[in-house]
Design a protein around this motif. Structure first.
Motif, short mmCIF file in Angstrom:
data_model
loop_
_atom_site.label_atom_id
_atom_site.label_comp_id
_atom_site.label_asym_id
_atom_site.label_seq_id
_atom_site.Cartn_x
_atom_site.Cartn_y
_atom_site.Cartn_z
N HIS A 59 46.04 3.92 -45.11
CA HIS A 59 45.58 2.57 -45.44
C HIS A 59 46.72 1.57 -45.28
CE1 HIS A 59 42.22 4.29 -48.23
NE2 HIS A 59 41.86 4.28 -46.96
N GLU A 112 43.51 4.12 -38.16
CA GLU A 112 42.09 4.08 -38.51
C GLU A 112 41.43 5.42 -38.20
OE1 GLU A 112 38.88 1.72 -40.15
OE2 GLU A 112 41.06 1.79 -40.24
N TRP A 172 47.87 0.98 -41.66
CA TRP A 172 46.94 0.13 -40.93
C TRP A 172 47.14 -1.34 -41.28
CZ3 TRP A 172 42.86 -3.15 -42.26
CH2 TRP A 172 42.04 -3.54 -41.21
N HIS A 216 38.94 -0.02 -48.43
CA HIS A 216 39.80 1.14 -48.69
C HIS A 216 39.60 1.73 -50.08
CE1 HIS A 216 42.82 -0.24 -45.36
NE2 HIS A 216 41.78 0.39 -44.87
N CYS A 257 38.71 -6.16 -47.23
CA CYS A 257 37.79 -6.23 -46.09
C CYS A 257 37.52 -4.87 -45.47
CB CYS A 257 38.37 -7.18 -45.03
SG CYS A 257 38.46 -8.90 -45.56
N SER A 258 38.49 -3.98 -45.53
CA SER A 258 38.34 -2.65 -44.92
C SER A 258 37.70 -1.63 -45.85
CB SER A 258 39.71 -2.14 -44.47
OG SER A 258 40.27 -3.01 -43.51
#
Length: 385
Positions: free
Chosen positions: A187, A30, A190, A156, A153-154
């Motif tokens: 990405h 991250e 992670w 990306h 959710c992140s």
């Protein structure tokens, strides 16, 4: 503008070099993600204050204001294009043509992704913003769906779009291809880290699906052949020690150094001479001289300006600043903000194309000085402007 992009990409190269040497193999995925994004942002913002640096600084710079020039150039006169200015015009035109084409291609790719059903590939597992495509062979695989939901959710996809937009305005720089690949890799690292409880099963699925799917450049896939080896290596690799996070603090001195570089380059560009100084007329021993005097200079400028009715209005006033450097060359010609951009460009080219000056001297050494030339547009009378 050209100098801005050169400095911007040099800063990007500096940040990316630091990433490759010090951060790339760390498992703080991250932090690596944000480092790459900040690198692109910093590369475009650190030199930004110097992009618009113009005549606003003339109050603190030493300069001599020449007698105001009133344009009386006949309509239909030939506009003078010197080779250096013509080259810069074509270079600027080529740059913007490439940037516009890149933006159009990006828009086309986004629209195509949003309107095409990528799930036609039976082993597809891809995500773009909040859209997830799962092929019929993987829809029952909860692991694949979880993987793609983590990407959603992140956010990306927003990262990739941001770097893609930056690449559109730096379309000539191949470094952005490496940046995008590294960002996608972080990405995936992670997301893969969330399935490290059973890495053998997870790695088997990555390999199995990678052999059946084709990768897409602008989406995030569950299994991508081009980065499969790195992902599996990282999945089974040792985690970095927490104290290695201190390396990320080096971004502060790195940004300060980049800012100093941008400032130094912009200063040398503004001054335009080897010594790095512009001298006041009150401090020099010998004033700069133009062949035939200042009136001859003003006449030369007027002869080189082609002003048409659609380019200027009667009574319009332009202020042009320029430096006569220690070689007697006219450089750093800038028009004050405002006014007609086309007419400003014509005046700038006219001032840039005049003969060489005899440079100013201080202690018997040539030095640079700055001039300010006010120009007004006279009323059109008898075919004249």
């Amino acid at each position: 503008m050209i100098s801005y992009f050169i400095v911007s990409n040099l800063i990007l190269l500096l940040f990316f070099g630091f990433y490759q040497i010090c951060l790339r193999k760390l498992t703080f995925f991250e932090l690596n993600r944000w480092y790459l994004l900040i690198s692109v942002l910093a590369a475009h913002t650190l030199p930004l204050p110097f992009l618009f640096e113009g005549l606003g600084s003339r109050l603190v710079l030493p300069l001599m204001t020449l007698e105001e020039l009133e344009l009386t150039t006949k309509l239909g006169g030939a506009e003078i294009w010197t080779l250096p200015n013509l080259w810069r015009e074509w270079l600027s035109l080529g740059y913007w043509f490439g940037a516009i084409i890149s933006l159009l291609l990006l828009i086309y790719r986004v629209v195509k992704l949003l309107t095409t059903n990528s799930a036609q590939d039976p082993y597809a597992g891809q995500v773009f913003f909040k859209r997830i495509w799962l092929g019929k062979e993987v829809r029952s695989e909860d692991l694949v769906a979880q993987h793609e939901r983590l990407h959603v959710c992140s956010g990306h996809s927003y990262d990739l779009l941001f770097v893609e937009l930056a690449h559109c305005f730096n379309w000539w720089n191949p470094l952005y291809f490496y940046f995008k690949k590294e960002l996608k890799l972080q990405h995936e690292y992670w997301v893969d880290g969330h399935f490290s409880d059973d890495p053998v099963v997870y790695a088997e699925k990555l390999v199995a699906y990678a052999m059946r799917t084709s990768s897409k450049q602008f989406t995030l896939e569950f299994s991508n052949q081009s980065i499969l080896k790195q992902r599996i290596t990282m999945l089974f690799g040792k985690k970095s020690r927490s104290n290695r996070k201190i390396l990320y603090l080096l971004i502060i001195p790195l940004a300060v150094f980049a800012h100093v570089v941008a400032f130094a380059v912009s200063r040398s560009t503004v001054v335009g001479n080897k010594s790095g100084s512009v001298y006041s007329f009150t401090d020099i021993d010998q004033q700069p001289e133009y062949p035939g005097g200042y009136d001859a200079f003003r006449e030369q400028v007027a002869e080189r300006i082609h002003a048409a009715d659609n380019l200027a209005r009667a009574g319009e006033r332009i202020e042009v600043s320029f430096v006569v450097d220690q070689d007697g060359q006219v450089c750093q010609v800038k028009a004050a903000e405002g006014g007609d951009p086309t007419l400003n460009g014509i005046v700038i080219r006219a001032v840039s194309s005049v003969k060489s000056w005899k440079p100013a001297r201080l202690q018997n050494k040539p030095v640079s000085v700055r001039f300010l030339l006010p120009i007004t547009v006279g009323a059109a009378q008898n075919g004249e402007l």
